[in-house]
Design an enzyme around this catalytic site. Structure first.
Site, mmCIF file in Angstrom:
data_model
loop_
_atom_site.group_PDB
_atom_site.id
_atom_site.type_symbol
_atom_site.label_atom_id
_atom_site.label_comp_id
_atom_site.label_asym_id
_atom_site.label_seq_id
_atom_site.Cartn_x
_atom_site.Cartn_y
_atom_site.Cartn_z
ATOM 1 N N LYS A 63 0.888 -1.340 0.014
ATOM 2 C CA LYS A 63 0.082 -0.118 0.131
ATOM 3 C C LYS A 63 0.806 1.225 -0.063
ATOM 4 O O LYS A 63 0.282 2.387 -0.587
ATOM 5 C CB LYS A 63 -0.998 0.003 1.310
ATOM 6 C CG LYS A 63 -1.903 -1.004 1.268
ATOM 7 C CD LYS A 63 -3.025 -0.494 0.270
ATOM 8 C CE LYS A 63 -4.227 -1.574 0.166
ATOM 9 N NZ LYS A 63 -5.397 -1.234 -0.585
ATOM 10 N N THR A 85 -8.225 9.973 4.440
ATOM 11 C CA THR A 85 -8.740 8.581 4.084
ATOM 12 C C THR A 85 -9.614 8.077 5.217
ATOM 13 O O THR A 85 -9.603 8.518 6.275
ATOM 14 C CB THR A 85 -7.721 7.633 3.677
ATOM 15 O OG1 THR A 85 -8.500 6.787 2.687
ATOM 16 C CG2 THR A 85 -6.998 6.849 4.609
ATOM 17 N N SER A 88 -8.827 1.537 7.940
ATOM 18 C CA SER A 88 -8.084 1.249 9.126
ATOM 19 C C SER A 88 -7.040 0.391 8.894
ATOM 20 O O SER A 88 -6.271 0.018 9.891
ATOM 21 C CB SER A 88 -9.300 0.644 10.362
ATOM 22 O OG SER A 88 -9.838 -0.459 9.594
ATOM 23 N N TYR A 125 2.835 6.092 12.845
ATOM 24 C CA TYR A 125 3.436 6.571 11.523
ATOM 25 C C TYR A 125 2.971 8.117 11.544
ATOM 26 O O TYR A 125 2.927 8.836 10.509
ATOM 27 C CB TYR A 125 2.992 5.955 10.313
ATOM 28 C CG TYR A 125 3.787 4.849 10.046
ATOM 29 C CD1 TYR A 125 5.218 4.583 10.044
ATOM 30 C CD2 TYR A 125 2.846 3.468 10.087
ATOM 31 C CE1 TYR A 125 5.900 3.355 10.024
ATOM 32 C CE2 TYR A 125 3.429 2.419 9.797
ATOM 33 C CZ TYR A 125 5.015 2.236 9.826
ATOM 34 O OH TYR A 125 5.499 0.739 9.605
ATOM 35 N N GLY A 190 -10.276 -4.028 -3.548
ATOM 36 C CA GLY A 190 -10.774 -3.071 -4.168
ATOM 37 C C GLY A 190 -10.099 -2.881 -5.715
ATOM 38 O O GLY A 190 -10.746 -2.293 -6.586
ATOM 39 N N LYS A 282 10.030 -18.859 5.437
ATOM 40 C CA LYS A 282 10.639 -18.026 6.649
ATOM 41 C C LYS A 282 10.233 -16.432 6.585
ATOM 42 O O LYS A 282 11.138 -15.597 7.088
ATOM 43 C CB LYS A 282 11.982 -18.160 6.585
ATOM 44 C CG LYS A 282 12.726 -19.406 6.442
ATOM 45 C CD LYS A 282 12.371 -20.251 7.598
ATOM 46 C CE LYS A 282 12.708 -21.573 7.325
ATOM 47 N NZ LYS A 282 12.425 -22.650 8.292
ATOM 48 N N SER A 318 1.529 -9.649 -0.655
ATOM 49 C CA SER A 318 1.245 -8.373 -0.620
ATOM 50 C C SER A 318 1.414 -7.547 0.842
ATOM 51 O O SER A 318 1.569 -6.478 0.773
ATOM 52 C CB SER A 318 -0.223 -8.032 -0.983
ATOM 53 O OG SER A 318 -1.181 -8.821 -0.431
#
Lengths: 333, 333
Positions: A63, A85, A88, A125, A190, A282, A318
């Site tokens: 992302k 945005t 969550s 962040y 999405g 791993k 991902s």
């Protein structure tokens, strides 16, 4: 237009050119994630597999590519007011991180029943958390109010050309790292990631197959492709918390035209794939992240003669944001 | 000779030339493992950290490098009769795998109380398991009997020039992947890995610092360096099951001369480092593998003014063979 028949890239919200621009834009900030291989998994799958490890991306998921591209695309006037945005998950954390790198505020609307660890991630962040009620209506209303109050720019998690272009940079790297890939398997939710991946990959190699991997309990993309129109579900039920969103008006045409098929797997297959990622590769991969491996190991894929000529398969893992206890507890021990 | 004063490489069981030869020899078989970085861990450590991920090596640990080099160094006559070792850990699995690649037998002497998963690992890679009694005497006697019966070649896990040369290939890759590294932190047990890493790294950059990371409960290298001679312990006690061996006559001179210091950490610090590897780096690292990160985060390192000029630190994450349940259960939840 026939399904699976690429049209001019002018029809879509992104193209190979916007994806190459995104690559230049995010290069100073994003990781070029490694590609792992495993003879053991090759022998289980009966194919040569390449794993693009987006679990090692900044923020722990792909992302960040889209969020970073979106934020660094803004002109200074737009950027100063910040971004908004309502998410969550990984997009919220990625947007917070990218905004922090540009030094602008990120307003993140989060339903008040969201897991604490996800709220903590956003705050870590530097994201500014605004709580909404759990309903999608309340989330959208709250985000709209923040937009009005702040003049900030809305950055959706998937249905956005800047996001699609950012995610498409995965293909640019992946096909350089493993140039013999004939098939890409990508999680679908999405549709932002698979849209970018498909646009870039088919521009580089028009013969490449693009397969979506989708959970049985949230198979709106499968149904949309079958019905030839965006089909939303009244409810979703899957362990893959990142794959519960639906296609949007910008991602749907790309998915309709460029995604060759949707492989649907159940949650047990997803959990088994997570386990293989941990034990053999791993690495920590979240349920949504492991679904591509689940797809390639599923009967639906293995027994389908259409795929007997998929020899070199690129799988996008991902994201890796999974609590160790959740991972352990999900296993059938 | 003063400690820390490199001598002519002729004195040692390996040198940069044998390490470069090993690199050519194992290149067709071994993974060039990726190097990961994390801004989050940099900020925790207060330094720039590079992680060489040997958990992604074939067989899940660096041991494959040395085993592969040893086996492919044998001439055909030697090789035909196979190889022997007495080890139940990563070396046994690595030797089995490398022997399988050359198509020769690997006889692995394993104490009969070894964990089943380790026996299974050896068998999975085609090793021929011979059980001994748990004592080191019985393990050595059994290995000697196999040697006599088969004419196979003994391949020790650490104290062997071919093994040291193979492990040294880590440095060749690592310093190419992150050329600004000024300090390398490497787990120490029998000393095979750190000997190879130190020989190669100091040949490339004589100013580089080589630090060993060792568990408190098996700190024979620390004691050996302090005493100026090989010092063995009457018992060892640490969660790091890969770090319970002692230095040998071939590794000791290299450790004595080229390892600048030994950082000793306790098991709690090791577990905390494993947790950070999982949560931040998203990778599975076994206790022995995580000890380098534990060392860089330890007070003994951070508060030592000698190390205030270690700006760019390369850490070898040496292996990832840890059962998920063991990892989860070791955490202080």
């Amino acid at each position: 237009m026939e399904p699976n028949c690429p049209t001019s890239s002018n029809d879509y919200a992104a193209d190979i050119s916007s994806i190459r621009q995104a690559q230049v834009r995010i290069e100073p900030f994003a990781h070029r994630t490694p590609v792992l291989t495993s003879k053991t998994l090759d022998s289980i799958a009966g194919r040569k597999l390449y794993f693009k490890c987006e679990c090692f991306q900044k923020g722990g998921a792909f992302k960040f590519r889209g969020a970073c591209n979106a934020i660094f695309s803004l002109d200074d006037d737009q950027a100063t007011k910040g971004v908004v945005t309502h998410s969550s998950g990984n997009h919220a954390a990625a947007l917070s991180l990218a905004a922090k790198l540009r030094g602008i505020p990120a307003y993140i609307v989060i339903p008040k029943d969201a897991p604490k660890c996800k709220v903590a991630n956003v705050k870590r962040y530097g994201g500014r958390v605004i709580f909404s009620e759990p309903s999608m209506q309340s989330r959208e209303d709250t985000a709209n109010k923040v937009l009005q109050d702040t003049g900030a720019v809305l950055i959706p998690s998937s249905n956005d050309g800047r996001i699609i272009s950012g995610q498409g940079t995965i293909s640019l790297e992946f096909l350089e790292q493993a140039s013999d890939i004939d098939t890409l398997i990508v999680p679908i939710s999405g549709g932002g990631m698979i849209s970018g991946v498909a646009l870039a990959a088919k521009a580089i190699n028009p013969a490449i197959r693009i397969l979506a991997a989708e959970p049985m309990g949230a198979n709106d993309a499968f149904q949309s492709k079958s019905n030839g129109r965006i089909t939303k579900l009244s409810e979703v039920n899957t362990i893959a918390d990142g794959l519960r969103a639906f296609l949007g008006d910008l991602t749907w045409p790309i998915v309709r035209d460029l995604v060759d098929d949707v492989i649907v797997v159940d949650d047990k297959e997803i959990i088994q794939a997570m386990k293989l990622c941990y034990e053999i590769l791993k690495i920590a991969v979240e349920p949504s992240g492991a679904i591509g491996l689940a797809a390639v190991l599923s009967d639906g894929f293995r027994k389908n003669p259409v795929y007997s000529e998929c020899y070199h398969i690129g799988i996008v893992l991902s994201g890796g944001n999974v609590d160790l206890g959740v991972l352990w507890n999900s296993f059938d021990k």
